[in-house]
Write a protein that holds these residues in place. Structure first.
Motif, short mmCIF file in Angstrom:
data_model
loop_
_atom_site.label_atom_id
_atom_site.label_comp_id
_atom_site.label_asym_id
_atom_site.label_seq_id
_atom_site.Cartn_x
_atom_site.Cartn_y
_atom_site.Cartn_z
N HIS A 14 68.68 -39.09 -55.01
CA HIS A 14 69.01 -37.67 -54.86
C HIS A 14 69.86 -37.29 -56.06
O HIS A 14 70.93 -37.86 -56.27
CB HIS A 14 69.78 -37.41 -53.56
CG HIS A 14 70.19 -35.99 -53.42
ND1 HIS A 14 69.35 -35.03 -52.90
CD2 HIS A 14 71.33 -35.36 -53.77
CE1 HIS A 14 69.96 -33.87 -52.92
NE2 HIS A 14 71.16 -34.04 -53.45
N GLN A 16 71.76 -32.66 -47.27
CA GLN A 16 70.89 -32.91 -48.42
C GLN A 16 70.61 -34.38 -48.69
O GLN A 16 69.54 -34.71 -49.19
CB GLN A 16 71.50 -32.28 -49.69
CG GLN A 16 71.69 -30.79 -49.58
CD GLN A 16 70.37 -30.07 -49.37
OE1 GLN A 16 69.37 -30.36 -50.03
NE2 GLN A 16 70.35 -29.12 -48.44
N ILE A 17 71.55 -35.24 -48.37
CA ILE A 17 71.37 -36.66 -48.71
C ILE A 17 71.00 -37.48 -47.48
O ILE A 17 69.94 -38.11 -47.45
CB ILE A 17 72.61 -37.21 -49.42
CG1 ILE A 17 72.82 -36.45 -50.73
CG2 ILE A 17 72.47 -38.71 -49.67
CD1 ILE A 17 74.10 -36.73 -51.47
N LYS A 20 67.78 -35.66 -45.52
CA LYS A 20 66.53 -35.55 -46.27
C LYS A 20 66.13 -36.85 -46.97
O LYS A 20 64.96 -37.20 -46.99
CB LYS A 20 66.62 -34.43 -47.29
CG LYS A 20 66.69 -33.07 -46.65
CD LYS A 20 66.69 -31.96 -47.65
CE LYS A 20 66.74 -30.62 -46.95
NZ LYS A 20 66.94 -29.53 -47.88
N THR A 21 67.06 -37.55 -47.57
CA THR A 21 66.71 -38.73 -48.36
C THR A 21 66.82 -40.02 -47.55
O THR A 21 65.86 -40.78 -47.46
CB THR A 21 67.62 -38.82 -49.61
OG1 THR A 21 67.48 -37.61 -50.35
CG2 THR A 21 67.24 -39.99 -50.49
#
Length: 148
Positions: free
Chosen positions: A10, A26-27, A30-31
């Motif tokens: 990311h 976000q991390i 999602k990742t």
């Protein structure tokens, strides 16, 4: 990372601060969670499941404020079967923390590319080096750590 796979990298946008909300949304969501729940049985280290037997899975983070925030800790406790808090994780010694050795390998690959002058070029080079890591390197890194 695991002994057989990696999550996608990311890339933090310029000027973005990493607070717990960004880290969670976000991390982690999602990742990391995508990587943890992969089902494909073959492919590159970015496509394979992190582990064949998820009962062996342990999620570790370092002591970054976004990692130790109450909201992050709660999400990890609630959604990950085995989660090690900072106090349970090995130190930053490369002998105890395999990701430190993995970053050295990535750094060497990036340095082989020569002078990098643009941010976009650096991002693509790092992503390429990350995705080119072989499963055997991951296996060796984890095995070496287990023998310390």
């Amino acid at each position: 990372m695991s002994h057989q796979a990696l999550s996608e990298l990311h890339i933090i946008p310029q000027g973005q601060s990493i607070n717990s909300a960004y880290y969670i949304d976000q991390i982690l969501a999602k990742t990391c969670m995508e990587a943890v729940h992969r089902c494909r049985s073959n492919g590159s280290v970015l496509e394979r499941p992190m582990l064949e037997n998820m009962s062996e899975f342990i999620f570790m983070q370092d002591g970054a404020p976004a990692h130790t925030a109450n909201a992050t800790q709660k999400l990890c406790r609630d959604h990950l079967n085995a989660f090690w808090r900072k106090v349970e994780c090995p130190g930053n010694s490369p002998d105890l923390n395999t990701i430190e050795n993995l970053w050295e390998i990535v750094k060497e690959k990036v340095n082989e590319e020569g002078q990098i002058t643009r941010r976009e070029q650096l991002i693509e080079t790092v992503k390429s080096a990350w995705g080119d890591i072989s499963p055997s390197i991951l296996e060796n890194l984890v095995a070496t750590c287990q023998n310390v």
